[in-house]
Design a protein around this motif. Structure first.
Motif, PDB file in Angstrom:
ATOM      1  N   ILE A  94       0.835  -1.204   0.000  1.00 43.98           N
ATOM      2  CA  ILE A  94       0.000   0.000   0.000  1.00 43.98           C
ATOM      3  C   ILE A  94       0.868   1.251   0.000  1.00 43.98           C
ATOM      4  O   ILE A  94       0.622   2.191  -0.768  1.00 43.98           O
ATOM      5  CB  ILE A  94      -0.964  -0.018   1.197  1.00 43.98           C
ATOM      6  CG1 ILE A  94      -2.005  -1.109   1.004  1.00 43.98           C
ATOM      7  CG2 ILE A  94      -1.628   1.334   1.387  1.00 43.98           C
ATOM      8  CD1 ILE A  94      -2.879  -1.361   2.212  1.00 43.98           C
ATOM      9  N   VAL A  95       1.894   1.292   0.828  1.00 40.31           N
ATOM     10  CA  VAL A  95       2.767   2.465   0.904  1.00 40.31           C
ATOM     11  C   VAL A  95       3.505   2.677  -0.423  1.00 40.31           C
ATOM     12  O   VAL A  95       3.591   3.798  -0.928  1.00 40.31           O
ATOM     13  CB  VAL A  95       3.747   2.344   2.088  1.00 40.31           C
ATOM     14  CG1 VAL A  95       4.827   3.410   2.018  1.00 40.31           C
ATOM     15  CG2 VAL A  95       2.997   2.420   3.405  1.00 40.31           C
ATOM     16  N   VAL A  96       4.019   1.601  -1.003  1.00 40.18           N
ATOM     17  CA  VAL A  96       4.729   1.705  -2.280  1.00 40.18           C
ATOM     18  C   VAL A  96       3.769   2.161  -3.382  1.00 40.18           C
ATOM     19  O   VAL A  96       4.128   2.988  -4.229  1.00 40.18           O
ATOM     20  CB  VAL A  96       5.413   0.366  -2.636  1.00 40.18           C
ATOM     21  CG1 VAL A  96       5.903   0.356  -4.068  1.00 40.18           C
ATOM     22  CG2 VAL A  96       6.562   0.098  -1.683  1.00 40.18           C
ATOM     23  N   SER A  97       2.539   1.671  -3.362  1.00 34.25           N
ATOM     24  CA  SER A  97       1.552   2.084  -4.360  1.00 34.25           C
ATOM     25  C   SER A  97       1.242   3.572  -4.241  1.00 34.25           C
ATOM     26  O   SER A  97       1.145   4.273  -5.255  1.00 34.25           O
ATOM     27  CB  SER A  97       0.261   1.282  -4.194  1.00 34.25           C
ATOM     28  OG  SER A  97       0.505  -0.083  -4.396  1.00 34.25           O
ATOM     29  N   ILE A  98       1.100   4.069  -3.035  1.00 31.33           N
ATOM     30  CA  ILE A  98       0.826   5.494  -2.836  1.00 31.33           C
ATOM     31  C   ILE A  98       2.006   6.340  -3.305  1.00 31.33           C
ATOM     32  O   ILE A  98       1.830   7.360  -3.982  1.00 31.33           O
ATOM     33  CB  ILE A  98       0.481   5.774  -1.360  1.00 31.33           C
ATOM     34  CG1 ILE A  98      -0.868   5.144  -1.013  1.00 31.33           C
ATOM     35  CG2 ILE A  98       0.477   7.267  -1.068  1.00 31.33           C
ATOM     36  CD1 ILE A  98      -1.211   5.190   0.451  1.00 31.33           C
TER      37      ILE A  98
END
Length: 74
Positions: A17-21
């Motif tokens: 999720i963090v990498v996607s954001i």
């Protein structure tokens, strides 16, 4: 269920999720289209042909802005 496995799966999901954001903010398109809107007053008129309204508007807007529109015959 093994708690270590649950922790690893939740940590992996959080990382995804963090990498996607972060990728969203890096790769998003910063260009915004220049929208131009014109309101045509056709109240009280029947069977309005919008193409005629636009063609009547164009010469007036050319005078105001100084743009030159070339109409070539086909």
């Amino acid at each position: 269920m093994n708690y270590d496995l649950m922790f690893n799966l939740s940590l992996a999901a959080l990382i995804v999720i963090v990498v996607s954001i972060i990728l969203y903010f890096i790769l998003r398109n910063p260009y915004e289209f220049p929208y131009y809107t014109v309101d045509f007053d056709v109240s009280g008129r029947r069977n309005v042909v919008m193409l005629d309204e636009i063609e009547n508007y164009l010469p007036e807007s050319v005078k105001d802005t100084g743009f030159f529109i070339s109409r070539s015959g086909g």
